[in-house]
Scaffold this motif. Sequence first.
Motif, PDB file in Angstrom:
ATOM      1  N   ASP A 305       0.844  -1.202   0.000  1.00  0.00           N
ATOM      2  CA  ASP A 305       0.000   0.000   0.000  1.00  0.00           C
ATOM      3  C   ASP A 305       0.879   1.252   0.000  1.00  0.00           C
ATOM      4  O   ASP A 305       0.696   2.164  -0.814  1.00  0.00           O
ATOM      5  CB  ASP A 305      -0.914  -0.017   1.232  1.00  0.00           C
ATOM      6  N   GLU A 306       1.857   1.253   0.893  1.00  0.00           N
ATOM      7  CA  GLU A 306       2.773   2.405   0.997  1.00  0.00           C
ATOM      8  C   GLU A 306       3.531   2.603  -0.316  1.00  0.00           C
ATOM      9  O   GLU A 306       3.677   3.726  -0.810  1.00  0.00           O
ATOM     10  CB  GLU A 306       3.765   2.136   2.151  1.00  0.00           C
ATOM     11  N   PHE A 307       3.988   1.505  -0.895  1.00  0.00           N
ATOM     12  CA  PHE A 307       4.759   1.538  -2.144  1.00  0.00           C
ATOM     13  C   PHE A 307       3.916   2.101  -3.301  1.00  0.00           C
ATOM     14  O   PHE A 307       4.357   3.005  -4.021  1.00  0.00           O
ATOM     15  CB  PHE A 307       5.249   0.109  -2.459  1.00  0.00           C
ATOM     16  N   TYR A 308       2.699   1.602  -3.464  1.00  0.00           N
ATOM     17  CA  TYR A 308       1.874   2.008  -4.596  1.00  0.00           C
ATOM     18  C   TYR A 308       1.472   3.482  -4.471  1.00  0.00           C
ATOM     19  O   TYR A 308       1.420   4.215  -5.471  1.00  0.00           O
ATOM     20  CB  TYR A 308       0.629   1.113  -4.694  1.00  0.00           C
ATOM     21  N   THR A 309       1.218   3.909  -3.240  1.00  0.00           N
ATOM     22  CA  THR A 309       0.876   5.319  -2.981  1.00  0.00           C
ATOM     23  C   THR A 309       2.060   6.211  -3.353  1.00  0.00           C
ATOM     24  O   THR A 309       1.905   7.250  -4.013  1.00  0.00           O
ATOM     25  CB  THR A 309       0.497   5.521  -1.495  1.00  0.00           C
ATOM     26  N   PHE A 310       3.266   5.798  -2.946  1.00  0.00           N
ATOM     27  CA  PHE A 310       4.508   6.531  -3.260  1.00  0.00           C
ATOM     28  C   PHE A 310       4.643   6.708  -4.778  1.00  0.00           C
ATOM     29  O   PHE A 310       4.906   7.798  -5.276  1.00  0.00           O
ATOM     30  CB  PHE A 310       5.696   5.731  -2.702  1.00  0.00           C
ATOM     31  N   MET A 311       4.431   5.618  -5.517  1.00  0.00           N
ATOM     32  CA  MET A 311       4.570   5.638  -6.979  1.00  0.00           C
ATOM     33  C   MET A 311       3.520   6.547  -7.628  1.00  0.00           C
ATOM     34  O   MET A 311       3.833   7.334  -8.523  1.00  0.00           O
ATOM     35  CB  MET A 311       4.402   4.219  -7.539  1.00  0.00           C
ATOM     36  N   THR A 312       2.280   6.441  -7.160  1.00  0.00           N
ATOM     37  CA  THR A 312       1.172   7.190  -7.768  1.00  0.00           C
ATOM     38  C   THR A 312       1.331   8.689  -7.521  1.00  0.00           C
ATOM     39  O   THR A 312       1.164   9.499  -8.437  1.00  0.00           O
ATOM     40  CB  THR A 312      -0.183   6.696  -7.209  1.00  0.00           C
ATOM     41  N   GLU A 313       1.651   9.035  -6.283  1.00  0.00           N
ATOM     42  CA  GLU A 313       1.781  10.467  -5.935  1.00  0.00           C
ATOM     43  C   GLU A 313       2.888  11.154  -6.728  1.00  0.00           C
ATOM     44  O   GLU A 313       2.838  12.356  -6.955  1.00  0.00           O
ATOM     45  CB  GLU A 313       2.083  10.603  -4.440  1.00  0.00           C
ATOM     46  N   ARG A 314       3.890  10.397  -7.140  1.00  0.00           N
ATOM     47  CA  ARG A 314       5.042  10.996  -7.827  1.00  0.00           C
ATOM     48  C   ARG A 314       5.011  10.804  -9.348  1.00  0.00           C
ATOM     49  O   ARG A 314       5.987  11.078 -10.039  1.00  0.00           O
ATOM     50  CB  ARG A 314       6.343  10.411  -7.248  1.00  0.00           C
TER      51      ARG A 314
END
Length: 566
Positions: A305-314
């Motif tokens: 979850d943390e990883f996918y959020t990091f990727m999407t936000e950037r």
Amino acid sequence: MVTKFEDFKYDRPDLEQFEKTVDSLLKEFDAADSADAQVTVIDKLNTEFDHLDTMATLASIRSSIDTRDKFYDKERDYFDENDPSFTEITNRYRKAITTSKFRDELEARFGEQLFKLSDNALKSFDPSVKTLLQKENKLATQYDKLLASAEIEFDGKKLNLSEFTPYTQNPDRSVRKDATLAVQGFMGEHLEEIDNIYDALVKTRNEIATTLGYKDFVELGYIRMNRIDYDRKMVEKFRKQVEEYVVPIVTELKQRQAERIGLNSLKSYDGNFEFITGNAAPKGKTKDIMKNGAAMYKELSPETDEFYTFMTERNLFDVEAKKGKEGGGYCTMIADYKAPFIFSNFNGTQGDVEVLTHEAGHAFQTYMSRHLTVPEYAFPTYESAEIHSMSMEFFTYPWMELFFKEDTDKFKFSHMADSISFLPYGVAVDEFQHVVYENPELTPEKRRQEWKKIEAKYLPHIDYDGIEPLESGAFWHRQGHIFGAPFYYIDYTLAQVCALQFWKRAKDDFNGAWADYLALCKVGGSLPFNSLVELANLKSPFEEGSLETVIDEVHAYLNSIDDKKL
């Protein structure tokens, strides 16, 4: 504040300045009177290497997103031209650490793998081959650009090669055949050019190998691929197992496919059409796939979850096919930003979801091992890196309904059948490269004849229906790895055997299998292949019987499904 990908700053690195900085730090390294003092210098050098890698990666990503971008095209050329010089400078560091009087203490601090990788880097480079390496880079880029330049008139549109995939899966057989003829028309027009590029690559690589004192490029290829704990005899034995255990099952699966879609015999252009009711395809557009990806990774684990959020936000995804974009899909790491990046070409087929989960497996591994300070450990060696990506495809099975709705069972059957159907093709590509580089004097035509022989052994079901240039042994002309990353292919097959073990274990104990996967991701590239396999509680594909056991399980699973009802 979150810095987005489009704001990641690019500055062309100055070769002279880089050399001065590295040489100055290496003087400091040599003068150091303790292992601790040398560690401090290594950390400073790694910051320089990470920055150089960041710039090269940004130029490569931005140029592959739009091959018509003149600025980044020039920057990519700059790295193609100067990469051998950057390698030469970086090798001074590798030489310094491998000959350090504190090597034992440094190994204890950074792990043996760094030193084995450094030894290999030194064995695969010498200033005498610099010009040849520049030539090799240019030829590989020439091939990429040629395939990316395709604009083929079809169905009232101008299509690139990636955009043909939906047509090859069309329920109407004449559409499938016409799409194949259109693509092969382009490939046939450029047959000689592609043959010549490859011929020049083979001769250039052979010259690099012999100049460095190797018998042939196979020897050098294994060193370049950092095959630290296995050799070509083990690979040959593995290929033999695939021929023995997998080829008959794949032939049977192809017969099942022909019956399922109502044909007497399967032609090559039928291969991508799997069900009479149409192939499984994701419901919705790109934004829906990405949104479903977010829901899936939120539920899978706190880490994903943390990883996918990091990727999407950037904005670290560029996934839609568009004009001028290079084909294929990849994941890379932008070191200064500790940011993975995913590139692909969505085209409305089930491959969109497969490529998302596959590249997310790579990206998730680099995200979980960001704490490692050694740049060489960002990714493991290729065959190990593919375990993360292929296993992620299976770990996400419980969420496939989000993407495929009523077609979920169809997707799973197709994906699993493809997973083992790929193995014979994967080893065929590997054997072909062994033949090519053991016999660099072969003419382009003889090479294609060799491909035909290998194809008959591993892919006896293939029938090209007289379509040229496929009939003349040119199928491999579209396999980019053969051109740009020699010997990078058996890796997928070795990793697939490991990934299927994770699938088998996850059926019985999902949490236990996921915990081992997570542990594997966290150590990045700090260990060689067989050690990583052991750490993940998997069996090495080279181990007697490991292939047969997992293939039997997959075969039983596929036999338990009445695919005619899908």
